[in-house]
Design an enzyme around this catalytic site. Structure first.
Site, PDB file in Angstrom:
ATOM      1  N   ASP A  49       0.947  -1.274  -0.057  1.00 21.42           N
ATOM      2  CA  ASP A  49       0.051   0.066   0.016  1.00 21.42           C
ATOM      3  C   ASP A  49       0.740   1.316   0.052  1.00 21.42           C
ATOM      4  O   ASP A  49       2.069   1.409   0.537  1.00 21.42           O
ATOM      5  CB  ASP A  49      -0.795   0.084   1.369  1.00 21.42           C
ATOM      6  CG  ASP A  49      -2.329  -0.954   1.186  1.00 21.42           C
ATOM      7  OD1 ASP A  49      -2.113  -1.613   0.413  1.00 21.42           O
ATOM      8  OD2 ASP A  49      -3.005  -0.902   2.070  1.00 21.42           O
ATOM      9  N   HIS A 100      -6.087   2.345  -4.111  1.00 23.17           N
ATOM     10  CA  HIS A 100      -5.990   2.898  -2.780  1.00 23.17           C
ATOM     11  C   HIS A 100      -6.760   4.043  -2.285  1.00 23.17           C
ATOM     12  O   HIS A 100      -6.609   4.610  -1.156  1.00 23.17           O
ATOM     13  CB  HIS A 100      -4.602   2.743  -2.150  1.00 23.17           C
ATOM     14  CG  HIS A 100      -4.612   2.535  -0.730  1.00 23.17           C
ATOM     15  ND1 HIS A 100      -5.423   1.925   0.038  1.00 23.17           N
ATOM     16  CD2 HIS A 100      -3.467   3.147   0.247  1.00 23.17           C
ATOM     17  CE1 HIS A 100      -5.173   1.861   1.304  1.00 23.17           C
ATOM     18  NE2 HIS A 100      -3.953   2.683   1.563  1.00 23.17           N
ATOM     19  N   HIS A 104      -4.949   9.468   1.366  1.00 24.50           N
ATOM     20  CA  HIS A 104      -5.195   8.488   2.496  1.00 24.50           C
ATOM     21  C   HIS A 104      -5.895   8.961   3.615  1.00 24.50           C
ATOM     22  O   HIS A 104      -5.418   9.612   4.613  1.00 24.50           O
ATOM     23  CB  HIS A 104      -3.627   7.974   3.040  1.00 24.50           C
ATOM     24  CG  HIS A 104      -3.602   6.614   3.459  1.00 24.50           C
ATOM     25  ND1 HIS A 104      -4.179   6.588   5.109  1.00 24.50           N
ATOM     26  CD2 HIS A 104      -3.102   5.508   3.054  1.00 24.50           C
ATOM     27  CE1 HIS A 104      -3.876   5.173   5.260  1.00 24.50           C
ATOM     28  NE2 HIS A 104      -3.473   4.615   4.291  1.00 24.50           N
ATOM     29  N   HIS A 195       3.737  -2.246   3.185  1.00 24.36           N
ATOM     30  CA  HIS A 195       3.653  -0.997   2.770  1.00 24.36           C
ATOM     31  C   HIS A 195       5.146  -0.511   1.978  1.00 24.36           C
ATOM     32  O   HIS A 195       6.254  -0.884   2.715  1.00 24.36           O
ATOM     33  CB  HIS A 195       3.517   0.241   3.803  1.00 24.36           C
ATOM     34  CG  HIS A 195       2.186   0.143   4.417  1.00 24.36           C
ATOM     35  ND1 HIS A 195       2.039  -0.768   5.636  1.00 24.36           N
ATOM     36  CD2 HIS A 195       0.991   0.742   4.279  1.00 24.36           C
ATOM     37  CE1 HIS A 195       0.638  -0.776   5.801  1.00 24.36           C
ATOM     38  NE2 HIS A 195       0.198   0.288   5.161  1.00 24.36           N
TER      39      HIS A 195
END
Length: 258
Positions: A49, A100, A104, A195
């Site tokens: 991610d 994604h 964020h 990540h």
């Protein structure tokens, strides 16, 4: 409408909007294997991610190439917009790119309509950079909402979370701590979350996941498991489910068991 009735109606709408966020909880995900990313019994899906990040993603790509593995990268639109050439390298190296979001941000913290806009914008950018429509969506923090589910479905995106994560985003994370966090969930059918960027986490924390990667892959191999991207994982409830029964041939770009 009377104030009391209006308040009740608004509370009901808020509950409906936020209810899918419960899937973030491990106990809930265990009851939803497709959403958790449970796949074929002889396969492990490797996912990353928060990239692409020029400071760290190329190091993961180099290590994956050395290991002979392919993975799925859940990218942020704002990062891909800044580094499209790196996104192109991800795909050119044989990896899968997924969505994604644009930034964020917890979906429950967004104004109505913003999630829909950002999912659509990120999906369109992935398609423009890679030449292919993405198949998967993983929400930031793993928090879904009614709006994210509708927006993802409208763009042909299948929501998928994870069955095990390395907790590699903290300032105290190390390769050893990542491996320890992954160990209880390291089994056939698992979807692993790491990540490839510290864009939204502790500075330099990506080094813990990178350091753990070769040992993680070796452990999967020693268990007789293939390691590859979600597209070949046979996620429960998808058309690919059951495509790879144990013992049948797999792609040459998967980390193969001995």
């Amino acid at each position: 409408m009377r104030p009391a009735a209006l308040s009740t109606a608004l509370a009901g709408l808020a509950l409906l909007h936020a209810a899918p966020a419960g899937t973030w909880l491990p106990a809930v995900r265990r009851r939803l294997p497709g959403l958790a990313g449970v796949g074929s019994a002889d396969h492990v899906a490797l996912t990353f991610d928060d990239g692409p990040d020029p400071r760290s993603t190329p190091r993961f790509l180099d290590e994956l190439e050395r290991l002979g593995c392919r993975a799925t990268f859940f990218v942020l639109g704002e990062m891909l917009e800044r580094h499209p050439a790196l996104g192109q390298r991800i795909v050119a190296d044989g990896h899968e790119m997924a969505v994604h979001g644009w930034r964020h941000v917890n979906a429950l913290m967004m104004c109505p309509g913003r999630v829909t806009n950002e999912i659509g914008r990120a999906s369109a950018l992935v398609r423009a950079v890679t030449g292919a429509s993405p198949a998967w969506y993983r929400p930031p923090y793993g928090v879904l909402s009614a709006e994210t589910l509708v927006a993802a479905a409208a763009r042909g995106l299948r929501p998928v979370l994870w069955t095990a994560w390395g907790k590699d985003w903290t300032v105290t994370a190390s390769p050893a701590s990542v491996l320890a966090a992954m160990a209880p969930g390291l089994r056939g059918g698992a979807t692993l979350l790491l990540h490839d960027s510290d864009h939204t986490s502790a500075p330099g924390s990506w080094r813990s996941g990178l350091g753990a990667l070769p040992v993680l892959v070796d452990r999967c191999r020693s268990m007789g498991l293939w390691v590859g991207p979600l597209r070949d994982h046979g996620v429960a409830g998808t058309a690919a489910e059951g495509r790879h029964a144990p013992g049948t041939p797999r792609r040459a770009d998967h980390c193969a068991p001995p």
